[in-house]
Design a protein around this motif. Structure first.
Motif, PDB file in Angstrom:
ATOM      1  N   GLY A  20      28.628  48.067  35.781  1.00  0.00           N
ATOM      2  CA  GLY A  20      27.190  48.619  35.094  1.00  0.00           C
ATOM      3  C   GLY A  20      26.812  48.009  33.877  1.00  0.00           C
ATOM      4  O   GLY A  20      25.877  48.000  33.307  1.00  0.00           O
ATOM      5  N   ILE A  21      27.855  47.390  33.041  1.00  0.00           N
ATOM      6  CA  ILE A  21      27.663  46.469  31.981  1.00  0.00           C
ATOM      7  C   ILE A  21      27.847  44.977  32.499  1.00  0.00           C
ATOM      8  O   ILE A  21      28.854  44.617  32.925  1.00  0.00           O
ATOM      9  CB  ILE A  21      28.237  46.596  30.846  1.00  0.00           C
ATOM     10  N   LYS A  22      26.879  44.273  32.300  1.00  0.00           N
ATOM     11  CA  LYS A  22      27.288  42.855  32.556  1.00  0.00           C
ATOM     12  C   LYS A  22      28.081  42.199  32.377  1.00  0.00           C
ATOM     13  O   LYS A  22      29.023  41.423  32.769  1.00  0.00           O
ATOM     14  CB  LYS A  22      25.777  41.924  32.619  1.00  0.00           C
ATOM     15  N   GLU A  23      28.529  42.383  31.044  1.00  0.00           N
ATOM     16  CA  GLU A  23      29.670  41.559  30.451  1.00  0.00           C
ATOM     17  C   GLU A  23      30.887  42.161  30.937  1.00  0.00           C
ATOM     18  O   GLU A  23      31.844  41.268  31.232  1.00  0.00           O
ATOM     19  CB  GLU A  23      29.572  42.072  28.520  1.00  0.00           C
ATOM     20  N   MET A  24      31.091  43.441  31.228  1.00  0.00           N
ATOM     21  CA  MET A  24      32.180  44.007  32.194  1.00  0.00           C
ATOM     22  C   MET A  24      32.365  43.404  33.461  1.00  0.00           C
ATOM     23  O   MET A  24      33.176  43.107  33.770  1.00  0.00           O
ATOM     24  CB  MET A  24      32.185  45.323  31.964  1.00  0.00           C
ATOM     25  N   ASP A  25      31.077  43.151  34.223  1.00  0.00           N
ATOM     26  CA  ASP A  25      31.073  42.542  35.341  1.00  0.00           C
ATOM     27  C   ASP A  25      31.932  41.233  35.384  1.00  0.00           C
ATOM     28  O   ASP A  25      32.466  40.850  36.034  1.00  0.00           O
ATOM     29  CB  ASP A  25      29.662  42.365  35.919  1.00  0.00           C
ATOM     30  N   LEU A  26      31.189  40.435  34.217  1.00  0.00           N
ATOM     31  CA  LEU A  26      31.915  39.190  34.304  1.00  0.00           C
ATOM     32  C   LEU A  26      33.467  38.985  33.926  1.00  0.00           C
ATOM     33  O   LEU A  26      33.964  38.037  34.424  1.00  0.00           O
ATOM     34  CB  LEU A  26      30.996  38.460  33.111  1.00  0.00           C
ATOM     35  N   LEU A  27      33.772  39.873  32.967  1.00  0.00           N
ATOM     36  CA  LEU A  27      34.954  39.757  32.582  1.00  0.00           C
ATOM     37  C   LEU A  27      35.913  40.559  33.498  1.00  0.00           C
ATOM     38  O   LEU A  27      36.902  39.731  33.898  1.00  0.00           O
ATOM     39  CB  LEU A  27      35.255  40.806  31.217  1.00  0.00           C
ATOM     40  N   ILE A  28      35.724  41.728  33.960  1.00  0.00           N
ATOM     41  CA  ILE A  28      36.584  42.255  34.897  1.00  0.00           C
ATOM     42  C   ILE A  28      36.483  41.521  36.387  1.00  0.00           C
ATOM     43  O   ILE A  28      37.517  41.288  37.106  1.00  0.00           O
ATOM     44  CB  ILE A  28      36.218  43.678  35.073  1.00  0.00           C
ATOM     45  N   GLY A  29      35.243  41.266  36.801  1.00  0.00           N
ATOM     46  CA  GLY A  29      34.999  40.531  38.309  1.00  0.00           C
ATOM     47  C   GLY A  29      35.674  39.082  38.422  1.00  0.00           C
ATOM     48  O   GLY A  29      36.039  39.027  39.123  1.00  0.00           O
ATOM     49  N   GLY A  30      35.675  38.563  37.369  1.00  0.00           N
ATOM     50  CA  GLY A  30      35.850  37.015  37.199  1.00  0.00           C
ATOM     51  C   GLY A  30      37.630  37.086  37.320  1.00  0.00           C
ATOM     52  O   GLY A  30      38.169  36.297  37.811  1.00  0.00           O
ATOM     53  N   TYR A  31      38.156  38.084  36.458  1.00  0.00           N
ATOM     54  CA  TYR A  31      39.395  38.171  36.409  1.00  0.00           C
ATOM     55  C   TYR A  31      40.171  38.673  37.861  1.00  0.00           C
ATOM     56  O   TYR A  31      40.817  37.990  38.423  1.00  0.00           O
ATOM     57  CB  TYR A  31      39.964  39.325  35.384  1.00  0.00           C
ATOM     58  N   ALA A  32      39.207  39.513  38.323  1.00  0.00           N
ATOM     59  CA  ALA A  32      39.472  40.037  39.851  1.00  0.00           C
ATOM     60  C   ALA A  32      39.717  39.063  40.733  1.00  0.00           C
ATOM     61  O   ALA A  32      40.548  38.714  41.627  1.00  0.00           O
ATOM     62  CB  ALA A  32      38.651  41.121  40.167  1.00  0.00           C
ATOM     63  N   ASP A  33      38.516  38.207  40.763  1.00  0.00           N
ATOM     64  CA  ASP A  33      38.498  37.008  41.738  1.00  0.00           C
ATOM     65  C   ASP A  33      39.520  36.135  41.738  1.00  0.00           C
ATOM     66  O   ASP A  33      40.085  35.510  42.510  1.00  0.00           O
ATOM     67  CB  ASP A  33      37.022  36.336  41.617  1.00  0.00           C
TER      68      ASP A  33
END
Length: 91
Positions: A20-33
Motif C-alpha cells: 500500500g505504501i511504496k516504501e514498504m513494498d520496496l522494503l518488505i518485498g525486497g527482503y522477501a525476494d
C-alpha cells in the motif's frame, strides 16, 4: 486441506509486494525476494506477523521515529538491516 510450503511462500511474497505504501513494498518485498526461500517456519511466522501491521506503523518503526513492539523488533531489525540504512535513517 492445509497450505503447502510452496503456496505459503508465494502468498507471502505477493503480500510483501502489495503493501500500500511504496516504501514498504520496496522494503518488505525486497527482503522477501531475497530471504523467503531460506526462512524457517518460525521465521515465516514472525515475518507474517510483521506484515499484519499497518504500513504507517511499519514505516515509523523502520525509520526509528517510533519504537517497534518488542515481539516484532527482531524481525523488523533484519528487514531494515537488509536495506541501505541511508534510505531509512536520516541523522
Amino acid at each position: 486441506m492445509s497450505e503447502t510450503h510452496e503456496h505459503r511462500l508465494k502468498r507471502i511474497n505477493i503480500r510483501a509486494w502489495r503493501r500500500g505504501i511504496k516504501e514498504m513494498d520496496l522494503l518488505i518485498g525486497g527482503y522477501a525476494d531475497a530471504n523467503l526461500a531460506s526462512m524457517s517456519e518460525a521465521e515465516l511466522d514472525a515475518f507474517e506477523a510483521l506484515m499484519d501491521e499497518n504500513d504507517q506503523d511499519l514505516l515509523a518503526w523502520a525509520t526509528g521515529q517510533q519504537d517497534a513492539p518488542a515481539d516484532l523488533k527482531p524481525t523488523l531489525d533484519k528487514v531494515v538491516a537488509f536495506a541501505d540504512p541511508e534510505l531509512w535513517l536520516k541523522k
